[in-house]
Write an enzyme that holds these catalytic residues in place. Sequence first.
Site, short mmCIF file in Angstrom:
data_model
loop_
_atom_site.label_atom_id
_atom_site.label_comp_id
_atom_site.label_asym_id
_atom_site.label_seq_id
_atom_site.Cartn_x
_atom_site.Cartn_y
_atom_site.Cartn_z
N HIS A 193 36.58 30.92 39.21
CA HIS A 193 37.55 30.11 39.96
C HIS A 193 37.55 28.70 39.39
O HIS A 193 36.48 28.13 39.18
CB HIS A 193 37.20 30.11 41.45
CG HIS A 193 38.25 29.42 42.26
ND1 HIS A 193 39.46 30.01 42.56
CD2 HIS A 193 38.30 28.19 42.80
CE1 HIS A 193 40.20 29.17 43.25
NE2 HIS A 193 39.53 28.05 43.41
N LYS B 94 49.75 49.72 50.20
CA LYS B 94 48.52 49.07 49.75
C LYS B 94 47.47 50.13 49.43
O LYS B 94 46.72 50.01 48.45
CB LYS B 94 48.02 48.14 50.86
CG LYS B 94 47.05 47.10 50.39
CD LYS B 94 46.89 46.01 51.42
CE LYS B 94 45.79 46.37 52.40
NZ LYS B 94 45.51 45.34 53.39
C1 GAR Z 1 41.71 30.43 34.99
O1 GAR Z 1 41.71 29.03 35.06
C2 GAR Z 1 41.00 31.01 36.19
O2 GAR Z 1 39.92 30.25 36.63
C3 GAR Z 1 42.11 30.99 37.20
O3 GAR Z 1 43.24 31.42 36.50
C4 GAR Z 1 43.12 30.98 35.13
C5 GAR Z 1 43.36 32.17 34.24
O4 GAR Z 1 43.42 31.77 32.90
N1 GAR Z 1 41.82 31.83 38.32
C6 GAR Z 1 42.23 31.55 39.54
O5 GAR Z 1 42.90 30.58 39.82
C7 GAR Z 1 41.77 32.55 40.59
N2 GAR Z 1 42.02 32.06 41.91
P1 GAR Z 1 43.24 32.80 31.72
O6 GAR Z 1 44.19 33.97 31.99
O7 GAR Z 1 43.64 32.03 30.51
O8 GAR Z 1 41.80 33.24 31.68
#
Ligand code: GAR
Length: 209
Positions: free
Chosen positions: A109, A65
Amino acid sequence: MKNVCVLVSGGGSNLQSLIDHVQNGTLAVHLCGVIASRDGVYALERAKQNGIPYQVVARKDFASKEAYNEAMLQAIERTGAEYLVLAGFLSILGETVIHRYANRILNIHPALLPSFGGKGYYGLKVHQAALDYGVKVTGATVHFVDEGTDTGPIVLQESLAIAPEDTAESLQQRVMEIEHRILPRAVSLLVQGRLHVEGRHVSIEEEER
Ligand code: GAR
């Protein structure tokens, strides 16, 4: 213009929305780099197409890590970043990065935190959890990143009403529309120095009219 580095793990639609806002003049930043947590993700293609320098720093390529955290810090510093945006970034950032960029890292998020956040809540799982719980509203949150997972001070949130016919997929799509609006807005406020953090509370300095 401030240098902003975007960290990604997937399709990169939030990265695309940042790129679009920069290109249409509604977000005055320089996107100085994209760092992906794995190779082959479409977000890297978007960086390539838009001439943004990109790197891949994958946890699996490092024995420990500590070595991974150090490589990530170096990759970030190579971009000249002053601010970091986690746009669908699914790895954990080391504490050195978090402390060095304290109050200068935003995460998006796909839920109304503190609901449906923390370890294991990412992507479609978040929307399925909201549906399973039976909540009537959901949405998206932009927050500062601290040492916890999805626990930092909240900058912006926007909600939507869940319809009886919603599925995890339809919710993901509808929440994404919110994400693509509030992430660029939060980044803009941050680089303009209009976000003031006091404990858990973030106040927003409104623009003078
Ligand atoms: C998005 O919906 C973001 O909010 C989520 O992943 C997706 C990425 O989409 N993030 C999480 O769930 C973080 N815990 P993208 O690659 O198309 O932007």
